[in-house]
Enzyme design. Structure first.
Site, mmCIF file in Angstrom:
data_model
loop_
_atom_site.group_PDB
_atom_site.id
_atom_site.type_symbol
_atom_site.label_atom_id
_atom_site.label_comp_id
_atom_site.label_asym_id
_atom_site.label_seq_id
_atom_site.Cartn_x
_atom_site.Cartn_y
_atom_site.Cartn_z
ATOM 1 N N GLU A 104 0.765 -1.275 -0.194
ATOM 2 C CA GLU A 104 0.105 -0.005 -0.024
ATOM 3 C C GLU A 104 0.968 1.265 0.102
ATOM 4 O O GLU A 104 0.547 2.149 -0.590
ATOM 5 C CB GLU A 104 -0.898 0.157 1.099
ATOM 6 C CG GLU A 104 -2.089 -1.119 1.244
ATOM 7 C CD GLU A 104 -1.823 -2.529 1.854
ATOM 8 O OE1 GLU A 104 -0.873 -2.555 2.369
ATOM 9 O OE2 GLU A 104 -2.620 -3.218 1.595
ATOM 10 N N HIS A 141 -10.578 -4.251 10.777
ATOM 11 C CA HIS A 141 -11.278 -4.069 9.319
ATOM 12 C C HIS A 141 -12.185 -3.431 9.679
ATOM 13 O O HIS A 141 -13.096 -3.172 8.707
ATOM 14 C CB HIS A 141 -11.674 -5.207 8.836
ATOM 15 C CG HIS A 141 -10.281 -6.325 8.225
ATOM 16 N ND1 HIS A 141 -9.555 -6.825 9.087
ATOM 17 C CD2 HIS A 141 -9.899 -6.641 7.030
ATOM 18 C CE1 HIS A 141 -8.612 -7.297 8.228
ATOM 19 N NE2 HIS A 141 -9.067 -7.537 6.970
#
Lengths: 331, 328
Positions: free
Chosen positions: B60, B129
């Site tokens: 990322e 998450h």
């Protein structure tokens, strides 16, 4: 074929690998058929020889840390099937008090440090665990597991460098199951032999056929010995395969059924069975009786999880530290 | 008008802009071959090819930085994160580079890039998450923050972000909204940033929200109506710029304000809005401004704890009645 290990070792491997597989098959059924388990669920099925081989290559005081595909390693380290199943159900009796779920198993008393949800985070955290062991002058070794996908995170390179620089007692185990979700190893890097990443840091590195528990045991033992005797880190690329999708919701269009079947033909449990039978170490009845014992354990785990209570709603604000002068914001 | 899914509204926004402008491209994990982790980019690889719909490894920080560099060198990247939780690894690039480049270079370099992906809770996904990031990003000067509640807004705001915004835009979607149906016009449209939407006009109190939380606010709205409480519902659509003037006008009429958001409470969007409204509209308030946020904790996995963590219609109705000085 000669037996390189004791009969007890083979039986231990067989029972543990069967337990991991039966546990997950049952859990998947509870997820899909009954909705008792929710959220992301990443199965370890196909990779069981890694957990088994690493257990016999280490001692209980050695530390394990992994990513979100964590059920198998927790069971291996000694977290009970009851606690694991209860965690999947989100029950208070689970190994993280129902707060973690499938991706976040923790069992510190058994030196299992989770269960991490951000890809590659545990590579750095595992290095920190090893730093602390060295700092405290223990003999313990950290086994730090991650997938082939995590090998492309910057975290790996930064902490490989630190682990070598500081000669830390750690074994990095890349569980290469060939797919980071839907992206194959070849589509994620020019370097498809992941063990070669260690070479940039002069870290001893090798690849292992991780469908074969004996080979896992042998190679991991060597690496653990190196770490325990102040020889520093090792990178092992454990070539394995996951039969199931990345998670339960993965339609797996990136690979063929034939490919999955090919891997199943050298399934780690079947290979082990063949070895045990062909060397007359045991009879089919012996193996069946282990399978049936494991089946009972798993059934019992489901019953335990089912009958356990959910955490009380007050647990919403427990295990989060606050300052007594600045409590939780509750308006 | 036509009826499409929210995920397809996002795809239409990206595809229309990519047809119009060759410098626009899409990059992220599983966006190409896999058709998107949530099928948002389904079919885009086939239409635009590998040069413009690009799969990345799980890196990322790296691919966000590549996007930021490309944006400084004449391209208009769309960077998809599989979830904003993973984008925390890229926060360094968004905050330290993208947001500051225009100022730091004395106006020489702008950074027209869109970072987008699902955000916030989506069922029992556990602590790592489930974070909702609007207030965290809204704290950063130099970037724009978009949190659409429906597919129509998502399409118009995303097209605006890709085509017209010269600052970095962070664009918050939701896994649980991707399957929602929405009506969009056949013809092209854009939605300007900083314009909130009055979803229902009312007179008794103002309820402000954004993103997928609008749905539970609307449930509460109907409960309140059946108790003869007529709330005015405002959807902010963009967090930065923040349409506080629309909220102020509403409060001048209703004299009461409740803000509902899936966000940690400390320094939340609601906290900022509360400050602005008490400062500009103090004389109009007949009750303290109230808010309903997520719990001041990580989101736990257990089903009951997940529910207790989030705003819900019952909580909204109860606090609305307190604001009205009505018994619960």
């Amino acid at each position: 074929m000669a037996n390189n290990f004791s009969k007890e070792t083979y039986f231990y491997w067989y029972e543990l690998m069967t337990l991991i597989r039966q546990f997950e098959l049952k859990a998947e059924e509870e997820y899909k058929m009954k909705g008792n388990i929710r959220g992301f669920f990443h199965a370890y099925i196909g990779q069981e020889a890694i957990a088994a081989g690493c257990m016999t290559a280490t001692v209980p005081s050695d530390l394990f840390i992994t990513g979100y595909r964590d059920h198998g390693l927790a069971l291996a380290k000694g977290t009970t099937p009851n606690e694991c199943m209860a965690e999947l159900y989100g029950k208070k009796t689970g190994c993280a008090s129902g707060k973690g779920g499938s991706m976040h198993f923790f069992d510190v008393k058994n030196n299992f440090f989770g269960g991490h949800g951000i890809v590659g985070a545990q590579i750095g955290v595992g290095t920190g665990l090893a730093f602390a062991e060295k700092y405290k002058n223990t003999d313990n070794v950290v086994l730090c597991f991650f997938g082939d996908g995590a090998a492309r995170q910057g975290m790996l390179h930064e902490t490989f460098n630190l682990a070598m620089l500081w000669n830390l007692p750690i074994v990095f185990l890349c569980e290469n199951n060939f797919y980071a979700m839907g992206t194959s190893v070849a589509r994620s890097s020019n370097v498809t032999e992941i063990h070669k990443l260690g070479e940039a840091y002069e870290m001893p590195s090798d690849k292992v056929d991780a469908m074969d528990v004996e080979k896992v045991h042998t190679e991991v033992s060597r690496a653990v010995k190196r770490a325990r005797t102040n020889g520093g880190p090792t990178l092992l690329e454990l070539k394995t395969y996951r039969y199931k999708g990345h998670s339960i919701s993965d339609p797996q269009k990136y690979r063929t059924k034939a490919e999955v079947e090919e891997y199943k033909s050298h399934d780690p449990i079947t290979q082990l069975e063949r070895k045990m039978l062909s060397t007359n170490m045991c009879t089919q009845e012996d193996l069946d009786s282990i399978a049936s014992k494991v089946d009972n354990i798993v059934q019992e785990a489901v019953k335990f999880a089912d009958e356990s209570p959910f955490p009380p709603d007050d647990d919403l604000l427990t295990h989060v530290s606050t300052d007594p002068h600045y409590q939780f914001i509750t308006d | 008008m036509k009826v499409i899914l929210y995920r397809d509204a996002i795809k239409e926004a990206m595809s229309e802009e990519m047809r119009r402008d060759q410098t626009v491209f899409l990059m992220g994990e599983e966006v190409a071959d896999y058709d998107g982790a949530y099928k948002v980019s389904k079919g885009m690889l086939a239409e635009f090819g590998e040069k413009r719909v690009i799969d990345t490894p799980i890196s990322e920080l790296g691919f966000a930085a590549v996007g930021v560099g490309a944006a400084q060198n004449g391209l208009r990247p769309i960077v998809e994160f599989m979830t904003w939780n993973f984008a925390v690894l890229a926060l360094d690039q968004i905050l330290n580079t993208a947001s500051k480049m225009y100022a730091m270079s004395g106006g020489q370099l702008s950074c027209p890039i869109v970072f987008r992906g699902p955000n916030g809770s989506a069922g029992q996904l556990g602590a790592q998450h489930s974070t909702a990031f609007e207030s965290l990003y809204a704290n950063i000067p130099g970037i724009k923050v978009v949190s659409p509640s429906n597919g129509y807004d998502a399409k118009g705001l995303l097209k605006q972000a890709i085509r017209y915004e010269n600052d970095p835009v962070v664009f918050f979607e939701s896994e649980v909204a991707y399957g929602d149906k929405c009506e969009v016009p056949e013809e092209e449209y854009y939605i300007t940033f900083g314009k909130g939407n009055i979803v229902h006009t009312g007179k008794d109190l103002t309820i402000v929200t954004y993103g997928k939380t609008l749905k539970i606010v609307l449930e509460a709205y109907h409960h309140l109506l059946s108790d003869n409480i007529n709330a005015e519902i405002i959807d902010l659509r963009t967090i930065r710029p923040l349409d506080w003037e629309l909220v102020l006008k509403s409060v001048q009429k209703t004299n009461r304000l409740l803000i509902v958001e899936e966000q940690w409470p400390f320094g939340s969007v609601g906290a900022e809005l509360s400050y602005r409204i008490q400062k500009e509209g103090f004389d109009y308030l007949d009750a303290p401004i109230r808010r309903i946020t997520s719990a001041d904790a990580p989101m736990h996995y257990a089903p009951n704890l997940s529910l207790a963590y989030l705003p819900n219609p019952l909580k909204i109705v109860a606090v609305a009645k307190e604001i009205m000085y009505l018994k619960k």
